[in-house]
Design a protein around this motif. Sequence first.
Motif, PDB file in Angstrom:
ATOM      1  N   THR A 127       0.591  -1.310  -0.125  1.00  0.00           N
ATOM      2  CA  THR A 127       0.007   0.082  -0.095  1.00  0.00           C
ATOM      3  C   THR A 127       0.876   1.270   0.076  1.00  0.00           C
ATOM      4  O   THR A 127       0.218   2.355  -0.191  1.00  0.00           O
ATOM      5  CB  THR A 127      -1.026   0.018   1.347  1.00  0.00           C
ATOM      6  N   GLN A 128       2.213   1.147   0.064  1.00  0.00           N
ATOM      7  CA  GLN A 128       3.074   2.240   0.171  1.00  0.00           C
ATOM      8  C   GLN A 128       3.560   2.533  -1.279  1.00  0.00           C
ATOM      9  O   GLN A 128       4.254   3.447  -1.619  1.00  0.00           O
ATOM     10  CB  GLN A 128       4.128   2.255   1.040  1.00  0.00           C
ATOM     11  N   VAL A 129       3.337   1.644  -2.159  1.00  0.00           N
ATOM     12  CA  VAL A 129       3.618   1.801  -3.594  1.00  0.00           C
ATOM     13  C   VAL A 129       2.668   2.237  -4.512  1.00  0.00           C
ATOM     14  O   VAL A 129       1.600   1.775  -4.804  1.00  0.00           O
ATOM     15  CB  VAL A 129       4.052   0.342  -4.101  1.00  0.00           C
ATOM     16  N   LEU A 154      -2.084  -3.502   5.751  1.00  0.00           N
ATOM     17  CA  LEU A 154      -2.853  -2.585   6.589  1.00  0.00           C
ATOM     18  C   LEU A 154      -3.941  -1.971   5.783  1.00  0.00           C
ATOM     19  O   LEU A 154      -3.574  -1.623   4.652  1.00  0.00           O
ATOM     20  CB  LEU A 154      -2.320  -1.600   7.650  1.00  0.00           C
ATOM     21  N   LYS A 155      -4.988  -1.534   6.233  1.00  0.00           N
ATOM     22  CA  LYS A 155      -6.052  -0.786   5.725  1.00  0.00           C
ATOM     23  C   LYS A 155      -6.891  -0.008   6.848  1.00  0.00           C
ATOM     24  O   LYS A 155      -6.541  -0.323   7.997  1.00  0.00           O
ATOM     25  CB  LYS A 155      -7.135  -1.854   4.596  1.00  0.00           C
ATOM     26  N   PRO A 186      -5.383   2.677  -0.902  1.00  0.00           N
ATOM     27  CA  PRO A 186      -4.652   1.550  -1.935  1.00  0.00           C
ATOM     28  C   PRO A 186      -5.153   0.213  -1.896  1.00  0.00           C
ATOM     29  O   PRO A 186      -5.000  -0.567  -2.883  1.00  0.00           O
ATOM     30  CB  PRO A 186      -3.040   1.808  -1.552  1.00  0.00           C
ATOM     31  N   TRP A 187      -5.492  -0.184  -0.716  1.00  0.00           N
ATOM     32  CA  TRP A 187      -6.100  -1.589  -0.717  1.00  0.00           C
ATOM     33  C   TRP A 187      -7.198  -1.871  -1.377  1.00  0.00           C
ATOM     34  O   TRP A 187      -7.394  -3.112  -2.328  1.00  0.00           O
ATOM     35  CB  TRP A 187      -6.557  -1.924   0.897  1.00  0.00           C
ATOM     36  N   GLU A 188      -7.973  -0.952  -1.973  1.00  0.00           N
ATOM     37  CA  GLU A 188      -8.842  -0.980  -3.098  1.00  0.00           C
ATOM     38  C   GLU A 188      -8.468  -1.141  -4.500  1.00  0.00           C
ATOM     39  O   GLU A 188      -9.035  -1.867  -5.107  1.00  0.00           O
ATOM     40  CB  GLU A 188      -9.887   0.218  -2.907  1.00  0.00           C
ATOM     41  N   GLY A 209     -10.655  -5.584  10.654  1.00  0.00           N
ATOM     42  CA  GLY A 209     -10.770  -4.694   9.373  1.00  0.00           C
ATOM     43  C   GLY A 209      -9.351  -3.866   9.201  1.00  0.00           C
ATOM     44  O   GLY A 209      -9.361  -2.806   8.541  1.00  0.00           O
ATOM     45  N   THR A 210      -8.554  -3.941  10.028  1.00  0.00           N
ATOM     46  CA  THR A 210      -7.365  -3.151  10.102  1.00  0.00           C
ATOM     47  C   THR A 210      -6.121  -3.558   9.143  1.00  0.00           C
ATOM     48  O   THR A 210      -5.284  -2.943   8.890  1.00  0.00           O
ATOM     49  CB  THR A 210      -6.613  -2.928  11.534  1.00  0.00           C
TER      50      THR A 210
END
Length: 220
Positions: A127-129, A154-155, A186-188, A209-210
Motif C-alpha cells: 500500500t506504500q507503492v 494494513l487498511k 490503496p487496498w481497494e 478490518g485493520t
Amino acid sequence: MDRTREHLIETYRKKAKHYDITSRLYPVPGYPQRTQRLRAVQALRLRPGDSVIDMACGTGLNFPLLEKVVGPSGRIVGVDLTDAMLVRAQDRIEANGWSNVSLVQADAAGFDFPAGANAILSTYAMTQVPECAEVIAHGAKALSGGGRWVVLDLKVPGNTPGWLAQLGTATVRPFAAIDQWITRRPWETIRAAMQEELTDLSWTELFFGTAFLAAGSRRP
Ligand SMILES: C[S@@+](CC[C@H](N)C(=O)[O-])C[C@H]1O[C@@H](n2cnc3c(N)ncnc32)[C@H](O)[C@@H]1O
C-alpha cells in the motif's frame, strides 16, 4: 528518483537498524503480526523446491517462514528499495547459513519479475507503492501457471470516520503521508488489480478490518 521515493528510503534507512524490534510494535503493541504473516505464507501454498519472490522484503522477517516450506532445494528472492533494509536482510541470511536466498535492490515499480516463479508475497508494504496495480499485473504475468500472488497489508476499517482514521494511523506512517494514504485507499486498488489479473481471488479482512490478506492464482 522522485521526492516521495527519496523520503521513503530516508525513512527506512533510519528504521533499518532497529526494525526487527520496533516492527513488533507495528502498527500498535500486541498487534497479531506474526499470526498474519503465517496466514500469508500458508496462502502461498508453497511446496518443497518451489521458488518465491518476497517483494519489499525489508529485513527479511518472512524468510524463516518461507524457508520452512520451500526447504533447501527451494529458492527465495527478496526485493527491496532501501539499501539499509537489505543490509539487515543479508545479515539474517548469513546468520542462518541460507544458500538459497538472494537479494535484489530495486523499486517494485518497474521491477522485472523473473519468469516462472511459483509465488510472490508482499507483506506490509504494497500500500506504500503508488504503482501497486502495475506491480500486481507485472508479477501476475511472470508467475508460473497456477502460481500464487499474496498481499498482506494494513487498511482502514470500513465505515471509519476520516478523523478517526487519521488518529489511528498516526502511529503507523510518516505523518505527512497519512492523509494521502487514507484518501488514496490503496487496498481497494490492490483488490481491483488482483481481481483483474488473477483467478480464485480471496479477500480476508483481519483484526477488525485493520489489515487484509488478498490471495489469487495465475490463470492456467
Ligand atoms: C513496513 S516495511 C515491510 C518490510 C517487510 N515486508 C516486512 O513484512 O517486515 C516496508 C518495506 O517496503 C519497502 N518499499 C517501499 N516502497 C517500495 C518500493 N517502491 N519498491 C521496493 N520496496 C519498497 C521499504 O524499503 C521497506 O523495507
